[in-house]
Design a protein around this motif. Structure first.
Motif, mmCIF file in Angstrom:
data_model
loop_
_atom_site.group_PDB
_atom_site.id
_atom_site.type_symbol
_atom_site.label_atom_id
_atom_site.label_comp_id
_atom_site.label_asym_id
_atom_site.label_seq_id
_atom_site.Cartn_x
_atom_site.Cartn_y
_atom_site.Cartn_z
ATOM 1 N N LEU A 57 120.329 51.291 70.923
ATOM 2 C CA LEU A 57 120.859 49.965 71.236
ATOM 3 C C LEU A 57 122.384 49.968 71.332
ATOM 4 N N VAL A 58 123.034 50.637 70.393
ATOM 5 C CA VAL A 58 124.491 50.653 70.365
ATOM 6 C C VAL A 58 125.051 51.495 71.504
ATOM 7 N N ARG A 59 124.504 52.693 71.676
ATOM 8 C CA ARG A 59 125.036 53.619 72.680
ATOM 9 C C ARG A 59 124.686 53.178 74.100
ATOM 10 N N GLN A 60 123.441 52.855 74.337
ATOM 11 C CA GLN A 60 123.011 52.545 75.700
ATOM 12 C C GLN A 60 123.279 51.099 76.105
ATOM 13 N N ASN A 61 123.190 50.184 75.155
ATOM 14 C CA ASN A 61 123.336 48.771 75.501
ATOM 15 C C ASN A 61 124.669 48.183 75.064
ATOM 16 N N GLY A 62 125.344 48.848 74.140
ATOM 17 C CA GLY A 62 126.636 48.383 73.685
ATOM 18 C C GLY A 62 126.604 47.112 72.859
ATOM 19 N N CYS A 63 125.437 46.741 72.363
ATOM 20 C CA CYS A 63 125.308 45.499 71.594
ATOM 21 C C CYS A 63 125.607 45.744 70.115
ATOM 22 N N SER A 64 125.724 44.661 69.382
ATOM 23 C CA SER A 64 125.866 44.738 67.930
ATOM 24 C C SER A 64 124.484 44.626 67.312
ATOM 25 N N VAL A 65 124.271 45.381 66.221
ATOM 26 C CA VAL A 65 122.961 45.427 65.573
ATOM 27 C C VAL A 65 123.092 45.060 64.101
ATOM 28 N N VAL A 66 122.182 44.207 63.642
ATOM 29 C CA VAL A 66 122.024 43.900 62.223
ATOM 30 C C VAL A 66 120.648 44.412 61.830
ATOM 31 N N VAL A 67 120.582 45.233 60.801
ATOM 32 C CA VAL A 67 119.294 45.719 60.306
ATOM 33 C C VAL A 67 118.826 44.760 59.219
ATOM 34 N N LEU A 68 117.577 44.327 59.343
ATOM 35 C CA LEU A 68 116.966 43.420 58.380
ATOM 36 C C LEU A 68 115.865 44.161 57.635
ATOM 37 N N SER A 69 115.903 44.109 56.315
ATOM 38 C CA SER A 69 114.926 44.835 55.509
ATOM 39 C C SER A 69 114.210 43.910 54.545
ATOM 40 N N LEU A 70 112.915 44.099 54.385
ATOM 41 C CA LEU A 70 112.154 43.331 53.405
ATOM 42 C C LEU A 70 112.403 43.847 51.992
ATOM 43 N N GLN A 71 112.869 45.090 51.893
ATOM 44 C CA GLN A 71 113.206 45.684 50.600
ATOM 45 C C GLN A 71 114.578 46.341 50.709
ATOM 46 N N PRO A 72 115.644 45.518 50.707
ATOM 47 C CA PRO A 72 116.988 46.067 50.890
ATOM 48 C C PRO A 72 117.323 47.135 49.853
ATOM 49 N N ASP A 73 118.046 48.131 50.324
ATOM 50 C CA ASP A 73 118.384 49.287 49.511
ATOM 51 C C ASP A 73 119.748 49.793 49.956
ATOM 52 N N GLN A 74 120.612 50.147 49.012
ATOM 53 C CA GLN A 74 121.964 50.607 49.343
ATOM 54 C C GLN A 74 121.949 51.839 50.246
ATOM 55 N N HIS A 75 121.046 52.759 49.982
ATOM 56 C CA HIS A 75 120.998 53.984 50.785
ATOM 57 C C HIS A 75 120.581 53.672 52.218
ATOM 58 N N GLU A 76 119.642 52.752 52.358
ATOM 59 C CA GLU A 76 119.212 52.337 53.688
ATOM 60 C C GLU A 76 120.354 51.622 54.408
ATOM 61 N N ILE A 78 123.612 52.030 53.953
ATOM 62 C CA ILE A 78 124.609 53.030 54.347
ATOM 63 C C ILE A 78 124.130 53.794 55.571
ATOM 64 N N ALA A 79 122.856 54.168 55.583
ATOM 65 C CA ALA A 79 122.303 54.882 56.743
ATOM 66 C C ALA A 79 122.421 54.022 58.002
ATOM 67 N N ALA A 80 122.099 52.737 57.881
ATOM 68 C CA ALA A 80 122.172 51.831 59.037
ATOM 69 C C ALA A 80 123.596 51.752 59.568
ATOM 70 N N LEU A 81 124.571 51.612 58.671
ATOM 71 C CA LEU A 81 125.970 51.515 59.087
ATOM 72 C C LEU A 81 126.451 52.827 59.703
ATOM 73 N N GLU A 82 126.052 53.949 59.128
ATOM 74 C CA GLU A 82 126.448 55.249 59.678
ATOM 75 C C GLU A 82 125.883 55.449 61.082
ATOM 76 N N LEU A 83 124.726 54.863 61.349
ATOM 77 C CA LEU A 83 124.099 54.995 62.666
ATOM 78 C C LEU A 83 124.675 54.027 63.698
ATOM 79 N N GLY A 84 125.534 53.095 63.237
ATOM 80 C CA GLY A 84 126.186 52.198 64.186
ATOM 81 C C GLY A 84 125.884 50.729 64.011
ATOM 82 N N ALA A 85 125.022 50.378 63.051
ATOM 83 C CA ALA A 85 124.755 48.950 62.811
ATOM 84 C C ALA A 85 126.031 48.293 62.302
ATOM 85 N N ARG A 86 126.179 47.011 62.583
ATOM 86 C CA ARG A 86 127.361 46.264 62.131
ATOM 87 C C ARG A 86 127.002 45.308 61.003
#
Length: 153
Positions: A57-76, A78-86
């Motif tokens: 989504l970030v590379r091909q579409n250039g959009c901003s991404v928010v990851v939504l989790s039913l069980q939020p976790d710090q490691h998850e 960090i992984a989302a942000l490292e992959l390009g989520a905002r």
């Protein structure tokens, strides 16, 4: 960002998302929407391919991404942000919080939870040089009072 697009394999939070952002599109795959750089994509971490989808989504579409989790976790998060989520948030966040997240991202910011911010600030504080109280000598009495009010005890 023009559109809010929720991509989720389940409908558990769809009513909450629709309440937060009434004009949002909610889809299982998100494909076929012509997602562009002005769109905000809300991606469910419950999808098995959510990690690869962020990069796509970030590379091909250039959009901003928010990851939504039913069980939020710090490691998850960090992984989302490292992959390009905002942003990273609980999938069942209150509608008012979802609107706030959208506003922050639309203004170029990032969104993560308080616990992760505290952890990040703690890690950064240990790497910053200690305040040099000797430099306060060049200030007026009032300037010193103001400067010292902001220093840790």
């Amino acid at each position: 960002m023009n559109r809010d697009i929720f991509i989720s394999g389940h409908a558990i939070a769809a009513a909450r998302w629709q309440q937060a952002l009434p004009h949002a599109l909610i889809a299982e795959s998100g494909r076929g929407f012509g997602i562009g750089p002005n769109d905000l994509v809300w991606l469910s971490a419950e999808l098995p391919d959510w990690r690869s989808r962020i990069a796509e989504l970030v590379r091909q579409n250039g959009c901003s991404v928010v990851v939504l989790s039913l069980q939020p976790d710090q490691h998850e998060a960090i992984a989302a942000l490292e992959l390009g989520a905002r942003g990273y948030a609980h999938a069942l966040a209150a509608p008012s919080l979802l609107r706030e997240i959208a506003t922050v991202l639309r203004h170029g910011g990032l969104w993560v939870g308080e616990e992760l911010i505290s952890r990040l600030l703690g890690a950064l504080q240990s790497r910053l040089p200690a305040a040099n109280r000797g430099t306060l000598a060049a200030l007026s009495q009032r300037e010193r009072e103001v400067a010292q009010a902001g220093l840790p005890a």
